[in-house]
Design a protein around this motif. Sequence first.
Motif, short mmCIF file in Angstrom:
data_model
loop_
_atom_site.label_atom_id
_atom_site.label_comp_id
_atom_site.label_asym_id
_atom_site.label_seq_id
_atom_site.Cartn_x
_atom_site.Cartn_y
_atom_site.Cartn_z
N VAL A 28 0.86 -1.19 0.00
CA VAL A 28 0.00 0.00 0.00
C VAL A 28 0.90 1.24 0.00
CG1 VAL A 28 -1.77 1.28 1.26
CG2 VAL A 28 -1.75 -1.22 1.31
N GLY A 29 0.69 2.14 -0.92
CA GLY A 29 1.44 3.39 -0.86
C GLY A 29 2.23 3.70 -2.10
N GLU B 260 6.08 -4.09 11.86
CA GLU B 260 5.50 -2.95 11.13
C GLU B 260 4.11 -2.61 11.67
OE1 GLU B 260 6.83 -0.86 8.99
OE2 GLU B 260 8.64 -1.88 8.29
N LEU B 261 3.37 -3.62 12.09
CA LEU B 261 2.07 -3.35 12.69
C LEU B 261 2.24 -2.56 13.99
CD1 LEU B 261 0.30 -6.80 12.06
CD2 LEU B 261 -0.32 -4.60 11.02
N VAL B 262 3.23 -2.96 14.79
CA VAL B 262 3.52 -2.24 16.03
C VAL B 262 3.89 -0.79 15.71
CG1 VAL B 262 5.15 -2.04 17.95
CG2 VAL B 262 4.19 -4.27 17.36
N LYS B 263 4.69 -0.60 14.67
CA LYS B 263 5.07 0.76 14.26
C LYS B 263 3.82 1.59 13.94
CE LYS B 263 5.67 1.84 10.11
NZ LYS B 263 6.06 1.85 8.70
N GLU B 264 2.92 1.01 13.14
CA GLU B 264 1.71 1.75 12.75
C GLU B 264 0.86 2.08 13.98
OE1 GLU B 264 0.67 -1.19 9.98
OE2 GLU B 264 1.87 -0.29 8.39
N ALA B 265 0.79 1.14 14.91
CA ALA B 265 0.04 1.39 16.14
C ALA B 265 0.68 2.52 16.94
CB ALA B 265 -0.03 0.11 16.97
N THR C 207 6.53 10.79 6.17
CA THR C 207 7.83 10.55 6.79
C THR C 207 7.68 9.77 8.10
OG1 THR C 207 8.33 12.74 5.97
CG2 THR C 207 9.97 11.74 7.38
N TYR C 208 6.55 9.97 8.78
CA TYR C 208 6.36 9.28 10.06
C TYR C 208 6.46 7.76 9.93
CZ TYR C 208 4.64 13.82 11.71
OH TYR C 208 4.53 15.14 12.05
N LEU C 209 6.10 7.28 8.73
CA LEU C 209 6.17 5.82 8.52
C LEU C 209 7.60 5.29 8.63
CD1 LEU C 209 3.61 5.60 5.59
CD2 LEU C 209 3.33 4.62 7.87
N ASN C 210 8.56 6.21 8.66
CA ASN C 210 9.95 5.77 8.83
C ASN C 210 10.33 5.58 10.30
OD1 ASN C 210 10.52 5.82 6.05
ND2 ASN C 210 10.69 8.05 6.14
N ARG D 195 -5.35 0.24 7.16
CA ARG D 195 -6.11 1.50 7.26
C ARG D 195 -5.21 2.65 7.70
NH1 ARG D 195 -10.57 -1.47 9.21
NH2 ARG D 195 -12.05 -1.72 7.48
N ILE D 196 -4.35 2.38 8.68
CA ILE D 196 -3.43 3.43 9.14
C ILE D 196 -2.48 3.85 8.00
CG2 ILE D 196 -1.49 3.94 10.70
CD1 ILE D 196 -2.89 2.07 12.77
N LYS D 197 -1.90 2.84 7.38
CA LYS D 197 -0.96 3.12 6.28
C LYS D 197 -1.65 3.89 5.16
CE LYS D 197 2.67 2.67 3.57
NZ LYS D 197 3.60 1.62 3.19
N ALA D 198 -2.84 3.41 4.75
CA ALA D 198 -3.54 4.04 3.64
C ALA D 198 -3.91 5.47 3.95
CB ALA D 198 -4.79 3.23 3.28
N SER D 199 -4.33 5.73 5.19
CA SER D 199 -4.76 7.10 5.50
C SER D 199 -3.55 8.05 5.49
CB SER D 199 -5.53 7.16 6.81
OG SER D 199 -4.66 7.33 7.89
N ILE D 200 -2.39 7.54 5.89
CA ILE D 200 -1.20 8.39 5.86
C ILE D 200 -0.75 8.65 4.42
CG2 ILE D 200 1.28 8.48 6.43
CD1 ILE D 200 0.58 7.12 9.10
#
Lengths: 362, 362
Positions: free
Chosen positions: B135-136, B180-185, B235-238, B218-223
């Motif tokens: 996604v992205g 990565e899920l923990v990161k998104e959370a 950038t936060y996804l980093n 959902r978190i990834k897509a909204s960002i």
Amino acid sequence: MDVLNVKAASRTYPIYVGEGIRRDINYLLPGSYTSVLIITDEAVSGHYLEDVKEGLDQSRVFTHVIPVGEQAKSVDIFYQLHTKAITCGLDRQSLIIALGGGVVGDAAGFAAATFMRGIDFIQMPTTILAHDSSVGGKVAINHEHGKNLIGNFYPPNAVIYDIQTLHTLNKQEIRSGYAELVKEALLSDADFFHTLMNRNLASLTNNELTEDIMRGIRIKASIVETDEYESGVRTYLNLGHTLGHALEALLGYGKWTHGELVAIGLLFAIRVSEGAYDTNLPLEKLYTWLKTNDYPLELPVIDAETIITKMKLDKKANNASIRMVLLKEVGHPCTDNIDDADLRVHLTSFLDELAKQAKNGG
Amino acid sequence: MDVLNVKAASRTYPIYVGEGIRRDINYLLPGSYTSVLIITDEAVSGHYLEDVKEGLDQSRVFTHVIPVGEQAKSVDIFYQLHTKAITCGLDRQSLIIALGGGVVGDAAGFAAATFMRGIDFIQMPTTILAHDSSVGGKVAINHEHGKNLIGNFYPPNAVIYDIQTLHTLNKQEIRSGYAELVKEALLSDADFFHTLMNRNLASLTNNELTEDIMRGIRIKASIVETDEYESGVRTYLNLGHTLGHALEALLGYGKWTHGELVAIGLLFAIRVSEGAYDTNLPLEKLYTWLKTNDYPLELPVIDAETIITKMKLDKKANNASIRMVLLKEVGHPCTDNIDDADLRVHLTSFLDELAKQAKNGG
């Protein structure tokens, strides 16, 4: 200095055309950058690289010189450009400048499009031919199986065209550039076509050059604005290129120039058009002009079948049959699928005639 | 089957998540195509390639199997993918399907983005980790000097996520995906973070997997919808990736999984955040959960200076200093420039503590 703005889907970018503007580049930059990497080739670097470097009021300026010709559009050199960008510490706020002809623009542009997923880049064309490739956002390298097969649509952030740099072109390069101008005229402007048919390429004035290039850029820009991703009218820009690209692949990039082979492709497209639409096109006029201006119209013997196979590998070919750009009249292009049998007949007799006319001295 | 639509600048594309939908792919295709090339890897091909092929009602289906792991994101394999696409006769109306984890998606996606300047492609992720990369629209290959340095922003035309394919994952791959899920959370959902901290990765149910992946997507897509080209919040996804990527480059791709090193990077980012903002973050909680779930937290001895040099080559680094994603609290990320001296102090003590805790058995 003339300015023309081109509207691409992702951005609008200016094209500056003027005498000596390579020295004024600092005022024409579309942003501020952490670093600048100027990519040029061995032919151009000695003439203009220092001027551009000196024109930049920037502490971190790097340069990289690639070989001359299509060989520079290899995947190896593409990788080297990335190595250079990385080791010079370029980041996402950096700029790549492509200083040179179409090859430099394509290779440096594709490096810019893919470095950290895309950074700003500026085209500084130094050939007439590059008026075409520098506008429209196509960047690419070659695959051993075909030209420009690996690439992106990635418009530049600006085009800075110093027509003084055209003074160092040799005759072959002038012919190459004028073939694309003739193509653009055939596509959309009969008046421009007649102007060009009166040009003597051995004695072009600065004013003639500027006028012709500006007219060519306007035609190109208006077509790519309408159809950036080549799903419609942009295909017309391939007039003469179906055969031109196939010949380029078969004869080896570099012996003939791109435009010289496009010129042969234009003659072929006109010939097929006359057969398909019962129309009267300026075939003789163009042939004579090409001959007068020393375009090489004598090809080595190549089997029509070999050429057709190569045409099918071209990225513009649909899977089943060859789709060619043809002319109903000057200024009225269209596209048509030509089946293999027809193509074979047209191509065989076209090659025969070229050979015969060459033997008879035109 | 769940459907989520993601709005990218260039197109809106659907994400389908469901059980067994790899067999229904023909109904989920976003268009009709002249040819389809399925790219997968040696680990996935034996499990799911036939199912996808059989699911396609298409006469021209080709397949290509690449090696497992980051080695497949080399420029050589990139070139091979183009060779395959050309020799199979793919044209601009063809489709590439990426069937596999993040590596397959990145490599096949970059081939699709650059083949004839871009053709349609579909992501079919077969790992938990790939919920993130599919996604992205980021596609890329690696340079010897750093990961993902050569690539494009090129959204897929659809993502088809069959959660049945997650049954064949080994424990290491599950850990990698959950990091990565923990990161998104951590970035946006404290409730999700607490849910994850109660997961036992050795005994995940299908429902837990589906719920966690959908929340992550959902978190990834909204960002990425907010910031496709990574000029702002994307950038936060980093978070966790500045150190994660550097470690990956230094330790060699493939020994540790991406997510396992991101997990170490998350601990480091939390630690730096606590120092910078005088905030209380769940450092102990995360450390304990990682330890309980067998994340490898013991690193070989690497000099802090070597790591910092590598961090600076990462494409997210600005030229002057390292810019890290930090947390003011769970759900409130920010970015900050950390100067080399501070970074050295943080990193040295962090590495010391990891080593000490490993020695003491956590």
